[in-house]
Design a protein around this motif. Structure first.
Motif, PDB file in Angstrom:
ATOM      1  N   CYS A   1       7.536  76.755  -7.273  1.00 11.58           N
ATOM      2  CA  CYS A   1       6.847  77.184  -6.059  1.00 11.58           C
ATOM      3  C   CYS A   1       7.699  78.193  -5.291  1.00 11.58           C
ATOM      4  O   CYS A   1       8.921  78.057  -5.209  1.00 11.58           O
ATOM      5  CB  CYS A   1       6.538  75.983  -5.157  1.00 11.58           C
ATOM      6  N   SER A   2       7.039  79.166  -4.747  1.00 10.64           N
ATOM      7  CA  SER A   2       7.730  80.196  -3.974  1.00 10.64           C
ATOM      8  C   SER A   2       7.004  80.379  -2.649  1.00 10.64           C
ATOM      9  O   SER A   2       5.778  80.517  -2.616  1.00 10.64           O
ATOM     10  CB  SER A   2       7.766  81.520  -4.752  1.00 10.64           C
TER      11      SER A   2
ATOM     12  N   LYS B   1      11.329  88.423   1.362  1.00  4.26           N
ATOM     13  CA  LYS B   1      11.214  87.106   1.994  1.00  4.26           C
ATOM     14  C   LYS B   1      12.107  87.047   3.237  1.00  4.26           C
ATOM     15  O   LYS B   1      13.198  87.636   3.274  1.00  4.26           O
ATOM     16  CB  LYS B   1      11.642  86.012   1.016  1.00  4.26           C
TER      17      LYS B   1
ATOM     18  N   GLN C   1      11.979  81.567   4.479  1.00  2.00           N
ATOM     19  CA  GLN C   1      11.218  81.474   3.229  1.00  2.00           C
ATOM     20  C   GLN C   1      12.149  81.355   2.027  1.00  2.00           C
ATOM     21  O   GLN C   1      11.887  80.575   1.099  1.00  2.00           O
ATOM     22  CB  GLN C   1      10.308  82.699   3.101  1.00  2.00           C
ATOM     23  N   SER C   2      13.225  82.101   2.056  1.00  2.00           N
ATOM     24  CA  SER C   2      14.192  82.018   0.953  1.00  2.00           C
ATOM     25  C   SER C   2      14.836  80.642   0.901  1.00  2.00           C
ATOM     26  O   SER C   2      15.069  80.079  -0.182  1.00  2.00           O
ATOM     27  CB  SER C   2      15.266  83.094   1.117  1.00  2.00           C
TER      28      SER C   2
ATOM     29  N   THR D   1      12.274  78.166  -0.519  1.00  2.00           N
ATOM     30  CA  THR D   1      12.131  78.391  -1.962  1.00  2.00           C
ATOM     31  C   THR D   1      13.328  77.820  -2.708  1.00  2.00           C
ATOM     32  O   THR D   1      13.177  77.189  -3.766  1.00  2.00           O
ATOM     33  CB  THR D   1      11.991  79.895  -2.260  1.00  2.00           C
TER      34      THR D   1
ATOM     35  N   TRP E   1      13.335  74.753  -5.455  1.00  4.52           N
ATOM     36  CA  TRP E   1      13.899  74.927  -6.807  1.00  4.52           C
ATOM     37  C   TRP E   1      14.976  73.878  -7.066  1.00  4.52           C
ATOM     38  O   TRP E   1      15.043  73.298  -8.160  1.00  4.52           O
ATOM     39  CB  TRP E   1      14.483  76.329  -6.949  1.00  4.52           C
TER      40      TRP E   1
END
Length: 638
Positions: free
Chosen positions: A261-262, A269, A273-274, A277, A281
Motif C-alpha cells: 500500500c502506498s 509525497k 505520506q512517506s 507508506t 511496508w
C-alpha cells in the motif's frame, strides 16, 4: 571422379588422391574451417611426462592465484574497497528485515524437514557470514527454503544426522560442479518443468502442514499418502488450532497486502505520506515476526491461566549456539541398556549415502535454480555468474554442516525483501547473522509458547503463491506441447518422491529434445537452372547425427524415386556429422548411383566432408550455383 578446374581451385584440406570434388570458386565468400589447424612437426626431443606434468601444475597454480581469479572467487575484494558510509543504513535495514523474516521461517522449515526447530536456526548464521566474502550477489540471503526443507524431509526422513550429511555432501558436490563449470546443467530444467515442480512442491508443503493446522496426525512422504492419512484422521480435528490457524492466515495475507500500500501520489509525497507508506511496508514485511511474537504471547497467557492444552505449542527449543564439529559420518545403534535389545539399527557411512541416493544430484540442481532465480531477478541487466554461486552455496553448506544446519540456499521471497529494503552490498548478511545468533542465545525460551498452528499458517500463507498457474495460459498460446513436460513433472512430483519427480520431468524434456533431433525438418523445392533444367533441392535444418539419419535417408530416397530429377542436398545448416551419418550417406550415394540419378552436395562444410569421405569418396560437393548449374547441364547431356 574428375575435379572441376574451370571455375575454382581445389581445396587443399583434402588429399591429392581424394575423389571428393570440392569446387570452390575464388570469387565466392568461402572461408575454410577454423577448426582445421595445421601444425608443423617440432624438431628436437619432446618434454618428458614428468616435466609436462610439472608445467601443467605450475600453470594451474598461477591461474588459481592470479589477481583476476582471486577477485572473481572473492567478490568482497571488489565491493569492499568501494564501500561508502551511505551504504551502512541500507544494509542494516535490509539485514534486520530479512532476520525478522528468516527466524520464524527457519523454525517453520525445520518442521517441514521433520527436525527439531533449532536446526532451522542453525542454518541461518554461519552460511550467511561466509557468503559476505564469496557471494556474487547482494540480493541473495542464505538460509533454508521451503523446497530445500521438503527435499531434506523426503530424503533424510526426519533424521538430523542424515540431513546434516546431506548438507555436507551436497555442498561438496556444488563446489566440484563450480570447479568444473557445470552451472550449465540448470539449462536442462526447462521453464515448464520448473513451474510444474514448484507448483507440486507448494501443494505438498501445504498438505504437510495440515497436521499442525488441523491438530491431527498425518503420515507419508508423497502428496497422495499425506492426504489419505488426513482423511483417515480428520475426525480428530482440534477446533482451537484450526480457528487460530485461520485467523493467522487472514492476518498474514492482510499484512502482505498492506506492505504494497502506498499513501499519496507515486511522486512528490509529503513527509507524512512517506512516513505512513514506510510504516505500512515495515509492518507488512515483518508480518511473520509480528505474528510469532503475538501468538507466543497468546501461548504464554494460556499457559499461565492453566489452559496450555487448548492449543499445541512447539515446546522446548535448546538455548545457545550449536557445537562446532564435523557432520556425522555414521549413526550409532540405539540399544536398551537393560535388555540389550537393539531399538534402532546403526548405519555406516555408505548406508547413509545410499539413503541419500539421487538426492545428491537433485538437491544441488534445485538449489542452483532457486539461487539463480534470485540473482537474475534483481541483476538489473548485469551479467550473472552461476559458477561462482555454485561455489559460494557449496562452501556455505559445508560450513553449515559443521554446526548441524539444515540445507540452505537463496530464497526468492527473502531476496525480494532485501531488494525492497534498499540493500547495497553483501554486508547485509552480517546483520542477519548477528540477529540470528542473538535469538539462539537469548530468545529460544520464548519459542516454547509459539503455537504450532501459527508456524503452519506462516508456511501456508507463503506457499500458496508458489503455485504457478499463470504460466498455463501463455504456454497454451505459445507452444502447447510444452505443457506435457510441465504437467508430467507436476503429477510425477505429487505421486513420487520429489527427487524422482523432477527427474521424470527432465526425462520427458530430454525425450522431446531427442525426438526433435531424430526428426529434422527438410525443405523440399523443385528448382530450375537458367537453361530450364529442373532439379530437386532438399535442405535439412540441422546437423546430421545418428538418431536422425535413417529418417533423412528415407525422405531423400523417397523424393528421389518419386521425382527422378537430379537431387541436390543443401548442406548450409549441417555443421557436424558422425560415423553413423557418414555410413548412411555412403549407402545413399550408392543407391543413387545404382539408379543413375545425379546426387550433389551443395555448400558442405569441409570438416563434414572429411567425415563423409572416410566411407565414400564418390561425393560431389559444390560451393556455388554457377558450378552447380554446369554440373547439372553435364549430367543432363550425358
Amino acid at each position: 571422379m574428375t575435379r572441376s578446374e574451370d571455375n575454382g581451385h581445389t581445396n587443399g584440406a583434402f588429399n591429392e588422391d581424394s575423389e571428393v570434388s570440392l569446387d570452390i570458386p575464388t570469387n565466392t565468400l568461402y572461408h575454410t574451417s577454423r577448426d582445421c589447424i595445421v601444425q608443423e612437426e617440432q624438431s628436437g626431443e619432446s618434454e618428458s611426462c614428468l616435466e609436462a606434468s610439472r608445467g601443467c601444475c605450475r600453470s594451474l597454480w598461477h591461474n588459481i592465484f592470479r589477481k583476476k581469479t582471486l577477485y572473481k572467487r572473492f567478490p568482497i575484494l571488489t565491493w569492499l574497497p568501494q564501500y561508502k558510509k551511505d551504504y551502512i543504513f541500507g544494509d542494516l535495514v535490509a539485514g534486520i528485515s530479512v532476520a525478522l523474516t528468516v527466524i520464524p521461517q527457519a523454525l517453520a522449515y525445520a518442521g517441514i524437514a521433520g527436525l527439531d526447530l533449532q536446526y532451522g536456526l542453525y542454518a541461518c548464521f554461519l552460511g550467511c557470514f561466509i557468503y559476505i566474502f564469496i557471494g556474487s550477489s547482494k540480493d541473495v540471503p542464505i538460509g533454508p527454503t521451503a523446497i530445500s526443507a521438503l527435499l531434506s524431509f523426503q530424503i533424510a526422513g526426519g533424521s538430523w544426522q542424515i540431513a546434516t550429511l546431506l548438507t555436507f555432501l551436497t555442498g561438496i558436490i556444488e563446489i566440484l560442479m563450480g570447479a568444473f563449470r557445470l552451472g550449465f546443467l540448470i539449462d536442462f530444467v526447462s521453464g515448464p518443468v520448473g513451474a510444474g515442480f514448484t507448483s507440486a512442491v507448494s501443494l505438498i508443503i501445504f498438505s504437510s502442514q495440515m497436521k499442525d493446522f488441523l491438530g491431527i496426525q498425518t503420515s507419508g512422504n508423497t502428496f497422495l499418502q499425506v492426504w489419505i492419512s488426513i482423511v483417515n484422521d480428520i475426525h480428530n480435528i482440534s477446533w482451537p488450532d484450526f480457528i487460530l490457524g485461520l485467523i493467522c492466515i487472514t492476518l498474514l495475507l492482510s499484512l502482505r497486502a498492506l506492505a504494497s500500500c502506498s499513501v499519496g501520489p507515486k511522486e512528490g509525497k509529503s513527509s507524512g505520506q512517506s512516513l505512513l507508506t514506510g510504516i505500512f511496508w515495515t509492518v507488512g514485511t515483518a508480518r511473520n515476526a509480528l505474528l510469532v511474537c503475538g501468538t507466543a504471547g497468546l501461548g504464554y497467557w494460556l499457559s499461565v491461566s492453566g489452559q496450555e492444552d487448548l492449543v499445541r505449542t512447539v515446546g522446548f527449543v535448546p538455548k545457545g549456539m550449536p557445537s562446532f564439529q564435523p557432520p556425522p559420518f555414521h549413526i550409532d545403534a540405539v540399544v536398551n541398556e537393560t535388555t540389550g535389545e537393539v531399538l534402532v539399527d546403526g548405519q555406516s557411512f555408505w548406508d547413509m549415502v545410499s539413503t541419500l541416493g539421487s538426492g545428491l544430484i537433485v538437491v544441488p540442481l534445485i538449489a542452483l535454480l532457486e539461487t539463480m532465480a534470485v540473482v537474475q531477478a534483481f541483476a538489473d541487466g548485469k551479467p550473472t555468474d552461476a559458477t561462482q554461486e555454485l561455489i559460494a552455496s557449496g562452501v556455505c553448506n559445508v560450513a553449515n554442516s559443521f554446526v548441524q544446519g539444515l540445507r540452505s540456499n537463496g530464497g526468492i521471497a527473502r531476496g525480494a525483501i532485501l531488494n525492497a529494503s534498499g540493500v547495497r552490498t553483501q554486508l547485509s548478511n552480517l546483520y542477519t547473522s548477528v540477529i540470528v545468533i542473538i535469538a539462539l542465545l537469548y530468545l529460544t525460551p520464548c519459542f516454547y509458547y509459539i503455537p504450532k498452528a501459527a508456524l503452519a499458517s506462516i508456511i501456508i500463507a507463503a506457499v500458496v503463491f508458489m503455485v504457478q498457474y499463470r504460466v498455463i495460459k501463455p504456454m497454451w498460446h505459445s507452444k502447447k506441447t510444452d505443457l506435457i513436460p510441465g504437467l508430467g513433472a507436476f503429477f510425477a512430483c505429487l505421486v513420487l518422491p520429489l527427487q524422482l519427480g523432477i527427474l521424470v520431468g527432465i526425462g520427458i524434456n530430454v525425450v522431446f529434445i531427442l525426438y526433435q533431433a531424430a526428426r529434422p525438418k527438410l525443405r523440399i523445392e523443385t528448382l530450375a537452372t537458367s537453361n530450364g533444367l529442373k532439379y530437386l533441392m532438399l535442405t535439412p535444418d540441422r546437423c546430421l547425427i545418428f538418431p536422425s539419419m535413417e529418417f533423412v535417408r528415407k525422405v531423400i530416397n523417397k523424393q528421389g524415386v518419386k521425382s527422378t530429377l537430379p537431387v541436390v542436398i543443401d548442406c548450409t545448416h549441417i555443421y557436424g556429422a558422425d560415423f553413423t551419418a557418414a555410413k548412411v550417406i555412403s549407402t545413399m550415394v550408392m543407391d543413387f548411383a545404382q539408379r543413375q540419378q545425379p546426387l550433389f552436395f551443395y555448400n558442405l562444410q569441409p570438416r563434414v566432408a572429411q567425415v563423409f569421405e572416410g566411407l565414400n569418396k564418390d561425393l560431389v560437393v559444390i560451393y556455388d550455383l554457377t558450378t552447380l548449374h554446369s554440373k547439372l547441364a553435364e549430367k543432363g547431356s550425358a
